[in-house]
Design a protein around this motif. Structure first.
Motif, mmCIF file in Angstrom:
data_model
loop_
_atom_site.group_PDB
_atom_site.id
_atom_site.type_symbol
_atom_site.label_atom_id
_atom_site.label_comp_id
_atom_site.label_asym_id
_atom_site.label_seq_id
_atom_site.Cartn_x
_atom_site.Cartn_y
_atom_site.Cartn_z
ATOM 1 N N GLU A 4 -6.798 2.446 -12.129
ATOM 2 C CA GLU A 4 -6.875 1.653 -10.905
ATOM 3 C C GLU A 4 -5.706 1.263 -10.184
ATOM 4 O O GLU A 4 -5.436 1.010 -9.023
ATOM 5 N N CYS A 5 -4.580 1.067 -10.899
ATOM 6 C CA CYS A 5 -3.277 0.311 -10.574
ATOM 7 C C CYS A 5 -2.630 1.458 -9.853
ATOM 8 O O CYS A 5 -2.143 1.309 -8.839
ATOM 9 N N ILE A 6 -2.560 2.785 -10.374
ATOM 10 C CA ILE A 6 -1.917 3.956 -9.633
ATOM 11 C C ILE A 6 -2.732 4.196 -8.211
ATOM 12 O O ILE A 6 -2.128 4.427 -7.385
ATOM 13 N N GLY A 7 -4.049 3.978 -8.146
ATOM 14 C CA GLY A 7 -4.650 4.075 -7.067
ATOM 15 C C GLY A 7 -4.378 3.158 -6.016
ATOM 16 O O GLY A 7 -4.123 3.535 -4.804
ATOM 17 N N LEU A 8 -4.150 1.897 -6.461
ATOM 18 C CA LEU A 8 -3.824 0.788 -5.849
ATOM 19 C C LEU A 8 -2.462 1.238 -4.986
ATOM 20 O O LEU A 8 -2.387 1.274 -3.755
ATOM 21 N N TYR A 9 -1.633 1.706 -5.704
ATOM 22 C CA TYR A 9 -0.461 2.028 -5.161
ATOM 23 C C TYR A 9 -0.347 3.173 -4.216
ATOM 24 O O TYR A 9 -0.016 3.285 -2.990
ATOM 25 N N TRP A 10 -1.129 4.122 -4.624
ATOM 26 C CA TRP A 10 -1.664 5.324 -3.692
ATOM 27 C C TRP A 10 -2.057 4.947 -2.272
ATOM 28 O O TRP A 10 -1.724 5.445 -1.279
ATOM 29 N N HIS A 11 -3.075 3.866 -2.455
ATOM 30 C CA HIS A 11 -3.580 3.498 -1.041
ATOM 31 C C HIS A 11 -2.512 2.814 -0.265
ATOM 32 O O HIS A 11 -2.483 3.113 0.947
ATOM 33 N N PHE A 12 -1.482 2.020 -0.755
ATOM 34 C CA PHE A 12 -0.387 1.557 -0.175
ATOM 35 C C PHE A 12 0.282 2.756 0.531
ATOM 36 O O PHE A 12 0.739 2.656 1.743
ATOM 37 N N VAL A 13 0.618 3.712 -0.200
ATOM 38 C CA VAL A 13 1.402 4.806 0.285
ATOM 39 C C VAL A 13 0.639 5.204 1.506
ATOM 40 O O VAL A 13 1.362 5.614 2.506
ATOM 41 N N ASP A 14 -0.432 5.571 1.224
ATOM 42 C CA ASP A 14 -1.384 5.969 2.275
ATOM 43 C C ASP A 14 -1.191 5.060 3.805
ATOM 44 O O ASP A 14 -1.322 5.698 4.793
ATOM 45 N N ILE A 15 -1.509 3.830 3.499
ATOM 46 C CA ILE A 15 -1.418 2.834 4.478
ATOM 47 C C ILE A 15 -0.138 2.932 5.291
ATOM 48 O O ILE A 15 0.007 2.688 6.381
ATOM 49 N N VAL A 16 0.915 2.968 4.320
ATOM 50 C CA VAL A 16 2.289 3.036 5.335
ATOM 51 C C VAL A 16 2.402 4.214 6.068
ATOM 52 O O VAL A 16 2.530 4.137 7.173
ATOM 53 N N TRP A 17 1.647 5.242 5.726
ATOM 54 C CA TRP A 17 1.788 6.654 6.674
ATOM 55 C C TRP A 17 0.834 6.261 7.657
ATOM 56 O O TRP A 17 1.095 6.728 8.884
ATOM 57 N N ILE A 18 -0.346 5.534 7.562
ATOM 58 C CA ILE A 18 -1.054 5.183 8.788
ATOM 59 C C ILE A 18 -0.311 4.230 9.745
ATOM 60 O O ILE A 18 -0.545 4.481 10.804
ATOM 61 N N PHE A 19 0.777 3.952 9.403
ATOM 62 C CA PHE A 19 1.561 2.888 10.305
ATOM 63 C C PHE A 19 2.598 4.107 11.077
ATOM 64 O O PHE A 19 2.798 4.013 12.242
ATOM 65 N N LEU A 20 3.048 4.841 10.265
ATOM 66 C CA LEU A 20 4.323 5.690 10.520
ATOM 67 C C LEU A 20 3.698 6.758 11.368
ATOM 68 O O LEU A 20 4.514 6.898 12.319
ATOM 69 N N PHE A 21 2.392 7.257 11.138
ATOM 70 C CA PHE A 21 2.047 8.354 12.064
ATOM 71 C C PHE A 21 1.881 8.016 13.370
ATOM 72 O O PHE A 21 2.558 8.465 14.260
#
Ligand code: HEA
Ligand code: HEA
Ligand code: CUA
Ligand SMILES: [Cu+2]
Lengths: 248, 193, 567
Positions: free
Chosen positions: B169-186
Motif C-alpha cells: 500500500e505504501c509504495i502504491g501511495l508513493y506511486w500515486h504521488f509521482v503520478d499526480i506530480v506528472w498530472i501537474f507537469l503535463f
C-alpha cells in the motif's frame, strides 16, 4: 545616540536615528524589566531547607495575569515601534521627493569598484557632457539627488553609512532612490553585499561640497566639447581627472 | 544485529495509522514542498515571460499525453496490487506491482525518446529559460519514477513470498504521488500557451 | 519485547559505525557535531585574529588573504549552523531523548536513522574536502547569493562552490530522513497512557522543529538543484541576462533560512525547559501555553522571510508587510521566554551547572531577541542591515542556542548518556569562562556595528570611518575575549573526557527528575526499558502537595500514589 559613533550627513539620517532611539527605549525597558525579574526570582526562590516548592500549573487566573498583561502591553509596544518604522521606511524608500535640477546620478557596481555617471552642466544624463568617475562621487550639499543603481555582474550593495543609505544593486535591474546630503564633508561608500574576493576592497568616497565648490568641480570635469566651450579649461587636465580617478 | 527483528517502537501505533504508512505520508509531504517550490518558481517565471510559449510549442505533446495515459494505467495496477495485498494474496500483488513498474519503464523509454528528439532539434537544458525548467522538472520527476520502480521491485520480491505486505500500500501511495506530480507537469509544460 | 535482546556481541565496526541503536547514533551525531564545532570555532579564531590584529600572520594559520577570509567566514557560518547546531540540537538530542522520553526501545525506523547519520557524515566530508580542491572552498557567504555563487567566473572557486552546494543538499536529505523518523516515532511509538500533553516539552520542540524544517527546506532543495545546474550545466535560472532572476534564490533561501533559525531555537528552548523544571523543582508555568506559543512561532516563521531582504531590491511596499509579521512573531517568542521566567516563581532553585547554563540561555537570548526588533523595524534596518549590529544580534541568539543551551543539555544528560557525573567545580569554571567572555566578544561588536562596520570585511583600512582607532580597539577587545573563551573550552574537553572513566557513578536519577529516561539505569541498556513503561501523568509533577517526595515520575501509577499518601 548614533551620532556619537558616526556622523549623520543626510536629512533622513536623523529619522533613522530617532527611530533607533525609540526602539532602544521601549525594548530597553522590557529587557531590563525581564532580566531584573528573572534575577530577582532566582534570588528570592533559591533553594532553602524546609521551604517546599509551590505547585503552580500556570492556569491560576491571579498568576496568569503576569503573562497576559505583558502580552498585551508588548503588542501595544510593537504597534508603536511599527508606526515609527513604517513612517521612516515610507519616507525613505517608498516616496521620492522631487530631485533638484540636474541632481541625478547613475551608480554602477561591478567587481570591485563603484563607478558614477552624472550629468554635466546641461543637467541631463546620457549626453556628451556627462561626468564619469570611479570610486569618488561629488555631490552638492542641501540638494535632493535621485540615483539609479545597477550592477554589471553580481549583487552589490551601495551603502553610505553617514547618510544611513543602503540599497542592493542587482544585475538586470535598475533601482532608484534618493538622498539629500546636509553636511559638507567626505564620507565612506561601502559595498555591503558579499561580491567576491575583492568585496572588502570595494570602497569609495562621497564628497559633499558647497554649491560653489560643486559647480567648479563640475566645470573642471565635464569632458565634452560643449562644456569646454563654456569653460575653456585645459582639455588635457579634464581628461586626466575623468579617466584616472582613484581606483582603490 | 538482526535486521529482520523490528523494534517495539515500530509496531506501536499511537495515531492508529501504522508507522509504515505514516512515514510514507510524511515523505510525500516533504516531496510536495520540493516540487511545489520548483513548480511555483516555474509558474512565476512563465507568467513573467510570455515568449516562453514559443519554446513550449516545440514539445512533443502527443508523447506527453501518451505518458500521462501510461502513468494513470500503472496507478490503477498499483491500486489492484493493494487490493490483492489486502486479500493476503502476495504473489498476485507482486505480479501487479511488476506490471506497475513496467508502466514506469515505458514512461521512461518514451521520455528518453522525447528528449533525444528535443536534443536533436537543438533544445538542450541551457537553450533558454523554458528548456531549463522543462528538463529540470521532468528530470527530477523522472528520477522519482526510477526510484519508485526500484523500490517497487524490491517490495514485489518480498510480497511474492507473502512478506511485508503492508508495504504494498505504501509504495502504491508513493506511486500515486509521482503520478499526480506528472498530472501537474503535463499541462504546465506541454499545453500551457 | 524486542528480539534484538538476544543479539550476539557485535564487532567494533558493527557497534560504533553500523549500529541502529538510537543511543549510538546520538553519540555519532554528538561527536561529529563537536568536532565540527572545534573546526568552526577555529575558523572564528583565525578570522577574528585577522580583524583584531590586521595583516599579522595568525599563529597556527598564517596570513589571511581576502579570498581566504571570505572562505573562512563562509565555512564558519555554514558549519556552525548546518554541521553543529542542527546535528547536536536536533539529531543528537533528538535521537537520544525521543525514544527514552516517550518510553520505547528505539526509533520507529532504526535503519533509516542509521542512513540519516551516514548521509550526514558524507555531507561533512564533502564540505571539508573543498579545502583540498583547486581554488579552495567557497567564499560567497553562507547565503550564497547568485550570480556570484552561480558562476566560477565571478566567485573564482568553481569547484568549491559546487561542493558547498552538494554538501548542504546532502545535509538536508539527512535531516529530512531524521526528522521524519522523529515525527513518526513521537506520533506513534509513545508508551501506553502517554497522551499528547504528557509529552515532555523538549520532545515536542524537536518534533515541531523537524516539521518546520521539512516544510521549509523543500523549496530550497529545489532552488539548490537550479543553482547546481546554473553552475554545472550552463542554465540561467538566476541569470538576468537569460531570463532568470537572482531574487528568486534570495526568496527560496530565506523562505528556508528564517524558519531555520527557529528550527534551532526550539530544541534549545526545549532543553532549557527540562532543566528549569528539574532545578527549580517546578511544573512548567503554563505547559499548554508554551505549546501554543510554539505553534504560533512555527506558523509565523513562514511569513517573515523577506525581513532579510528589505533593501535587496524587492518591492518596497512588501517591506511593510514583513515588518509587521516580524514584530508579530516577537509576541509569542516573548511569551515563551516570560513563561520560563515565571516558572522560577515559587520554586526551590538549585544552581547546579546545568541550571546555570539554562538561566544564562534565557538572559542572553533576551538580548539577542530584542536586538532583532531593531532589525525587524524596516526603517532602522536600512542602516543596520549587514552591519556588525546584525552579526552581534544573531550571535546573541545562536551562541545561547548552539553553545550555551547545548552545554546545558550536555551537562544535564551526561550522567544518563555515559553513566557518570561531570565534575561540578570544573563545570562552573567552564561556565563562567564561557559566558563572561562571550559578552565581551559581542557587546563591542554591537557598537562597531552602530558605528557602521559592515560584515565580511577582512580589513577596514580602506574605509576611513571604520579605520578610526577606537573602533579598532573594540575589534581587538572582541578578539582577545574570544581567545579567553576558547581557552576555557579546554576545561570542558578535559572534564568531558576524564569523567567518562573517572566520574562519580551517576545512578539512575541523580537530578531527581520526573521524566521517563530517569527511571532506568544510566547508561540505558540495549532496548532501553527492561519493562516497558506505562505513563500515568504529565512530565513535570514537582512539589505535588501531600506527597512525601517532591516529585512523582511519569510512570508511577495513581494507585501507588494513594498508597504512599496514606502510609
Ligand atoms: C536562532 C537564531 C535567531 C533567532 C531566534 C532570531 C530571532 C529574531 N530575529 Fe534574527 N537573525 C538570525 C538569527 C536569529 N534571529 C540570523 C542568523 C540572521 C542573519 C542571517 C544573515 O544575514 O547572515 C538574523 C537576521 C535578522 C533580521 C534581518 C536583518 C538584516 O539582514 O538586515 C531580522 C529583521 O527583522 C531579524 C529579526 C529577528 C526577530 C524579530 C527575532 C525574534 O524572534 C526575537 C524575539 C525575541 C525577543 C523579542 C526577546 C524576548 C522579549 C523581551 C525581552 C521583551 C521585549 C520585547 C519587545 C518589546 C518586543 N533577524
Ligand atoms: C550556530 C551558529 C554560530 C556560532 C555558534 C558562532 C560562533 C562564533 N562566531 Fe559566528 N557566524 C555564524 C554563526 C555562528 N557563529 C554565521 C551564520 C555567520 C555568517 C557567515 C556569513 O557571513 O556567511 C557568522 C559570522 C561571524 C562573524 C562575522 C564575520 C564577517 O562577517 O566578517 C564573526 C566575527 O566576529 C563571528 C564570530 C564568532 C565567534 C567569535 C564565535 C564564538 O562564539 C565561537 C566560539 C567557539 C566555540 C565555543 C566552539 C567550542 C566548541 C567546543 C569546545 C566543542 C563543544 C561541543 C559542542 C558545542 C557540541 N561569526
Ligand atoms: Cu561589491 Cu561587495
Ligand atoms: Cu529572519
Amino acid at each position: 545616540m548614533l551620532e556619537r559613533y558616526l556622523s549623520a550627513a543626510s536629512t533622513y539620517a536623523h529619522w533613522i536615528d530617532y527611530q533607533f532611539i525609540l526602539i532602544a527605549v521601549i525594548v530597553g525597558f522590557w529587557l531590563i524589566a525581564a532580566e531584573g525579574m528573572m534575577f530577582w526570582l532566582i534570588f528570592k526562590f533559591r533553594a532553602r531547607d524546609g521551604r517546599p516548592t509551590q505547585y503552580i500549573t500556570g492556569e491560576e487566573p491571579h498568576l496568569k495575569r503576569w503573562i497576559s498583561i505583558p502580552h498585551y502591553l508588548i503588542i501595544v509596544c510593537d504597534i508603536v515601534i511599527l508606526a515609527g518604522a513604517i513612517t521612516v521606511w515610507y519616507q525613505i524608500k517608498q516616496v521620492m521627493p522631487p530631485a533638484d535640477a540636474g541632481a541625478v546620478v547613475r551608480i554602477i557596481g561591478q567587481q570591485w569598484a563603484w563607478s558614477f555617471q552624472q550629468p554635466g552642466p546641461d543637467g541631463v544624463l546620457d549626453t556628451a557632457d556627462d561626468i564619469r568617475s570611479v570610486g569618488e562621487l561629488h555631490v552638492a550639499v542641501n540638494t535632493t539627488y535621485h540615483f539609479e543603481l545597477m550592477s554589471r555582474d553580481v549583487i552589490h550593495s551601495f551603502s553610505v553609512p553617514a547618510f544611513r543609505l543602503k540599497q542592493d544593486g542587482l544585475p538586470g535591474r535598475t533601482i532608484s532612490g534618493w538622498f539629500r546630503p546636509n553636511r559638507v564633508g567626505t564620507y565612506d561608500i561601502q559595498c555591503t553585499q558579499m561580491c567576491g574576493i575583492g568585496h572588502a576592497l570595494m570602497a569609495g568616497r562621497i564628497i559633499v561640497e558647497t554649491p560653489q565648490d560643486h559647480a567648479a568641480w563640475m566645470l573642471r570635469n565635464s569632458n565634452s566639447t560643449v562644456a569646454q566651450q563654456q569653460a575653456p579649461a585645459s582639455p588635457a587636465a579634464a581628461n586626466a581627472t575623468t579617466m584616472a580617478e582613484v581606483r582603490r | 544485529m538482526s535486521t529482520s527483528a523490528k523494534p517495539l517502537a515500530n509496531t506501536r501505533s499511537g495515531t492508529g495509522i501504522v508507522s509504515a504508512k505514516l512515514i510514507t505520508w510524511w515523505v510525500i509531504a516533504s516531496e510536495i514542498v520540493i516540487f511545489g517550490g520548483l513548480l511555483a518558481a516555474y509558474v512565476m517565471h512563465r507568467i513573467g515571460h510570455p515568449e516562453w510559449a514559443d519554446s513550449a510549442s516545440h514539445t512533443l505533446t502527443w508523447a506527453g499525453a501518451f505518458n500521462t495515459f501510461v502513468l494513470l494505467t500503472s496507478s490503477l495496477c498499483a491500486v489492484l496490487a493493494h487490493q490483492a495485498a489486502d486479500a493476503h494474496d502476495g504473489p498476485k500483488a507482486a505480479k501487479l506491482l511488476r506490471l506497475t513498474s513496467l508502466g514506469g519503464l515505458i514512461f521512461l523509454i518514451v521520455k528518453g525518446y522525447e528528449w533525444s528528439v528535443d536534443i536533436h532539434e537543438g533544445f538542450v537544458i541551457s537553450s533558454g529559460g523554458f528548456w531549463s525548467f522543462y528538463y529540470t522538472l521532468a528530470g527530477l520527476h523522472g528520477l522519482h519514477v526510477l526510484a519508485g520502480m526500484i523500490i517497487m521491485l524490491i517490495v514485489a520480491s518480498d510480497a511474492a513470498k507473502n512478506q511485508e505486505l503492508q508495504r504494498v500500500e505504501c509504495i502504491g501511495l508513493y506511486w500515486h504521488f509521482v503520478d499526480i506530480v506528472w498530472i501537474f507537469l503535463f499541462p504546465l509544460l506541454y499545453i500551457a500557451r | 519485547m524486542s528480539a534484538d535482546l538476544q543479539h550476539h556481541e557485535p564487532g567494533i565496526f558493527q557497534k560504533y559505525f553500523w549500529s541502529t541503536d538510537h543511543k549510538m547514533i546520538a553519540r555519532q551525531y554528538l561527536f561529529t557535531g563537536m568536532a565540527m564545532a572545534l573546526i568552526g570555532g577555529f575558523f572564528a579564531y583565525v578570522f577574528r585574529m585577522q580583524l583584531g590584529f590586521p595583516n599579522h600572520a595568525v599563529p597556527g594559520y598564517g596570513i589571511v588573504t581576502p579570498a581566504r577570509y571570505n572562505a573562512l567566514v563562509t565555512m564558519h557560518g555554514s558549519i556552525m549552523i548546518f554541521w553543529v547546531a542542527m546535528p547536536v540540537l536536533i539529531a543528537a538530542f533528538g535521537n537520544f531523548l525521543i525514544p527514552l522520553m516517550v518510553g520505547c526501545d528505539d526509533m520507529a525506523f532504526p535503519r533509516i536513522n542509521r542512513l540519516s547519520y551516514q548521509i550526514f557524515l558524507l555531507s561533512a566530508l564533502v564540505l571539508l574536502s573543498s579545502f583540498l580542491v583547486k581554488g579552495g572552498p567557497f567564499g560567497g557567504a553562507w547565503t550564497a547569493y547568485p550570480p556570484l555563487s552561480a558562476s566560477g567566473a565571478y566567485n573564482l572557486t568553481p569547484i568549491g562552490a559546487t561542493l558547498w552546494l552538494v554538501a548542504v543538499a546532502l545535509e538536508f536529505v539527512a535531516f529530512l530522513l531524521g526528522g521524519i523518523n522523529f515525527t513518526v516515532t513521537a506520533m506513534n511509538s509513545r508508551a501506553p497512557g502517554m497522551k499528547m500533553y504528557d509529552v515532555p516539552i523538549v520532545v515536542w520542540m524537536i518534533v515541531l522543529a523537524s516539521v518546520i524544517f521539512m516544510a521549509s527546506a523543500g523549496p530550497l532543495i529545489a532552488g539548490a538543484v537550479m543553482l547546481l545546474f546554473d553552475q554545472t550545466m550552463a542554465t540561467g535560472f538566476y541569470d538576468p541576462t537569460r531570463g532568470g532572476d537572482p531574487l528568486l534564490w534570495e526568496h527560496l533561501f530565506w523562505f528556508f533560512g528564517h524558519p531555520e533559525v527557529y528550527v534551532v531555537l526550539l530544541p534549545a528552548m526545549g532543553i532549557v525547559a527540562e532543566i528549569i523544571a528539574v532545578f527549580a523543582r517546578k511544573k512548567i508555568f503554563g505547559y499548554k501555553t508554551v505549546l501554543y506559543t510554539t505553534w504560533a512561532v512555527g506558523f509565523l516563521s513562514f511569513v517573515v522571510w523577506a525581513h532579510h531582504q528589505f533593501v535587496a531590491g524587492i518591492d518596497p511596499r512588501m517591506a511593510n508587510i514583513f515588518s509587521i509579521t516580524t514584530l508579530l512573531i516577537s509576541v509569542p517568542v516573548t511569551e515563551m521566554v516570560f513563561l520560563y521566567v515565571a516558572t522560577l516563581y515559587g520554586g526551590s532553585i538549585h544552581l547546579d551547572t546545568p541550571m546555570l547554563w539554562a538561566l544564562a540561555f534565557i538572559a542572553e537570548f533576551m538580548i539577542g531577541g530584542v536586538t532583532g526588533i531593531f532589525l525587524g523595524s524596516s526603517g532602522t534596518d536600512i542602516y543596520l542591515h549587514d552591519t556588525y549590529f546584525l552579526i552581534a544580534h544573531f550571535h546573541y541568539t545562536f551562541v545561547p542556542i548552539a553553545i550555551i543551551a547545548v552545554f546545558g543539555g550536555l551537562t544535564f544528560w551526561y550522567p544518563k548518556m555515559f553513566g557518570r557525573m561531570l565534575n561540578e567545580k570544573l563545570g562552573k569554571i567552564h561556565f563562567w569562562g564561557t559566558v563572561i567572555p562571550f559578552n565581551v566578544i559581542f557587546i563591542p561588536l554591537f557598537i562597531t556595528g552602530i558605528a557602521g562596520d559592515q560584515r565580511r570585511i577582512y580589513n577596514y583600512a580602506l574605509f576611513a570611518e571604520q579605520a578610526r582607532p577606537p573602533l579598532q580597539h573594540l575589534r581587538t577587545t572582541a578578539t582577545v575575549a574570544l581567545l579567553v573563551m576558547l581557552s576555557f573550552q579546554l576545561v570542558f574537553l578535559y572534564n568531558f573526557f576524564t569523567s567518562l572513566g573517572k566520574g562519580k557513578e551517576a545512578g539512575p536519577n541523580p537530578w531527581r527528575s520526573a521524566t521517563l529516561e530517569w527511571t532506568i539505569p544510566s547508561p540505558p541498556p540495549h532496548g532501553n526499558f527492561v519493562e516497558m513503561p506505562t505513563v500515568y501523568r504529565g512530565p513535570y509533577e514537582y512539589g505535588l502537595p501531600g506527597h512525601p517526595e517532591d516529585f512523582v515520575a511519569q510512570n508511577v501509577p495513581d494507585s501507588a500514589l494513594v498508597g504512599e499518601v496514606e502510609a
